[in-house]
Design an enzyme around this catalytic site. Structure first.
Site, mmCIF file in Angstrom:
data_model
loop_
_atom_site.group_PDB
_atom_site.id
_atom_site.type_symbol
_atom_site.label_atom_id
_atom_site.label_comp_id
_atom_site.label_asym_id
_atom_site.label_seq_id
_atom_site.Cartn_x
_atom_site.Cartn_y
_atom_site.Cartn_z
ATOM 1 N N SER A 69 0.770 -1.029 -0.021
ATOM 2 C CA SER A 69 0.031 -0.042 -0.055
ATOM 3 C C SER A 69 0.876 1.300 -0.016
ATOM 4 O O SER A 69 1.727 1.550 -0.988
ATOM 5 C CB SER A 69 -0.833 -0.238 1.191
ATOM 6 N N THR A 70 0.822 1.999 1.083
ATOM 7 C CA THR A 70 1.621 3.361 1.203
ATOM 8 C C THR A 70 3.087 2.928 0.827
ATOM 9 O O THR A 70 3.669 2.140 1.444
ATOM 10 C CB THR A 70 1.626 4.013 2.299
ATOM 11 N N HIS B 279 -2.922 -1.069 -3.158
ATOM 12 C CA HIS B 279 -3.944 -0.210 -2.905
ATOM 13 C C HIS B 279 -3.776 1.058 -3.698
ATOM 14 O O HIS B 279 -2.813 1.809 -3.415
ATOM 15 C CB HIS B 279 -3.969 0.178 -1.325
ATOM 16 N N MET C 209 0.143 1.122 5.110
ATOM 17 C CA MET C 209 -0.880 1.424 6.367
ATOM 18 C C MET C 209 -1.609 0.101 6.491
ATOM 19 O O MET C 209 -2.185 -0.642 5.814
ATOM 20 C CB MET C 209 -1.399 2.578 6.108
ATOM 21 N N ASP D 1 -3.812 -5.137 6.042
ATOM 22 C CA ASP D 1 -4.264 -6.021 4.987
ATOM 23 C C ASP D 1 -3.243 -6.961 4.285
ATOM 24 O O ASP D 1 -1.989 -6.575 4.362
ATOM 25 C CB ASP D 1 -4.748 -5.160 3.660
#
Length: 378
Positions: A196-197, A223, A317, A320
């Site tokens: 993600s991030t 993401h 973050m 997940d």
């Protein structure tokens, strides 16, 4: 101590809106504003914020150019705002290449189910990247993109700014002990990577080092909004020796090809043996926050391939990937997690590591080397 934020946008309405949202959180303090990129560079030097929120399109000096100058002079975590368009996606990816850490659509309600969720999303992103308190970065790579494939032993960067996530301006660290670990001898059928991030830079770092003869298909779960994934897949495909594409319904899994889950949809594996294909579909379930979801794809890989999966959870973050990694572990799959030092945000890999699911915790620059060695293509 509150995270100090500099808000940069040529729209007075948007500056005010972002400021009001951020200051609803007592752990965030807006310390200044800038109306264009040139002023942002000057204010970054003067105010020394912990985080900068930056618009892409601005007069005098655009957001991408401002990011480059800030990262060269006063390196600071930067969160970009951009439009959900093809041009906006390309510009945002350019900003990440220049050193920005993360991004949100300018209408960030577009990736939130309600106003409260949108507010929490912005606040949490600012706090997460602000916790890094960056003081130093490695210098940007200024060499042009290679015109032809580079040897498998070199790092393809395509001119990307490679910030050292340990935030040291010194020369690259020596390889960690994990990079010298011998292959386990285990046989795999697929590699699955969730992030993600910080993921776009992390994925580019890893995938550009893989050889064209990489022996397995690779599933990528990042993401990212739906408008961004086609541009991101195309960019990776232009930089990598392996093939990279945005996954489509019915795609047959092929070795040496990476399939990026489309934004706003889920990616599953269907079929048996050599006839395995991808199922890509829109998911309206309110119980699943992320679309695409690492948990969903990992769980599908566990069902389709059993223990013949090598899964990697990178920076991001939240948590997940933890539940999906647990399902993979139960059927004998191998799980790796990125280490804290090189993660932009340690949430996702930390969740996997703390649950005892990761057999290795790897520095970002070691992941490609370990993948090549573990899969026997080096």
């Amino acid at each position: 101590m509150a995270v100090k934020v500099l808000v940069v946008d040529d729209s007075s309405f948007f500056r005010r809106r972002v400021s009001e949202i951020l200051e609803q959180d007592s752990d965030i303090q807006v310390i200044g504003f800038a109306v264009n990129g040139r002023e942002a560079v000057d204010k970054a030097r003067e105010l020394k914020p912990d985080v900068i929120t930056m618009d892409v399109e601005m007069p005098v000096l655009d957001g991408i150019s401002a990011v480059k100058e800030i990262m060269a002079a006063t390196p600071t975590p930067i969160l970009m705002f951009s439009s959900l368009t093809r041009d906006g996606a390309t510009a945002t990816l350019d900003a990440l290449d220049a050193g920005a850490l993360d991004f949100l659509p300018k209408k960030f309600e577009d990736i939130a189910r309600n106003n409260e969720e949108a507010i929490a999303l912005l606040q949490n992103k600012v706090k997460e990247i602000g916790r890094r308190r960056i003081s130093r970065f490695t210098r940007p790579l200024t060499s042009p993109r290679p015109a032809s494939p580079t040897p498998a032993t070199s790092t393809r960067t395509g001119g990307i700014v490679q910030p050292d996530r340990s935030f040291s301006r010194s020369t690259p660290a020596a390889p960690s002990p994990s990079s010298n670990v011998r292959a386990s001898g285990k046989q795999y059928q697929v590699v699955a990577i969730g992030t993600s991030t910080g993921g776009p830079v992390a994925l580019q770092t890893i995938l550009t080092q893989l050889p064209a003869n990489f022996p397995h298909p690779i599933l990528l779960i990042q993401h990212m909004p739906a408008a961004f994934t086609p541009a991101f897949a195309a960019r990776l495909n232009g930089l990598c020796k392996i093939n990279v594409k945005e996954a489509q319904q019915g795609d047959r899994l092929m070795s040496g090809t990476a399939y990026l889950a489309p934004g706003g949809q889920q990616m599953l594996i269907e079929g048996r043996g050599s006839a395995r294909t991808l199922r890509v579909f829109e998911d309206d379930s309110p119980r699943i926050t992320y679309k695409p979801s690492v948990d969903v794809t990992f769980a599908s890989a566990a069902k389709a391939f059993g223990g013949d999966v090598l899964a990697v959870v990178l920076t991001g973050m939240g948590a997940d990937g933890r539940d999906g990694a647990r399902m993979l572990k139960q059927v004998g799959a191998t799980i790796w997690a990125q280490d804290e030092k090189t993660s932009v945000v340690y949430g996702m890999p930390q969740a996997v590591a703390n649950a005892g699911l990761a057999s290795e915790n790897l520095a970002l620059n070691d992941v490609a080397t370990r993948l090549i060695r573990e899969t026997g293509c080096g």
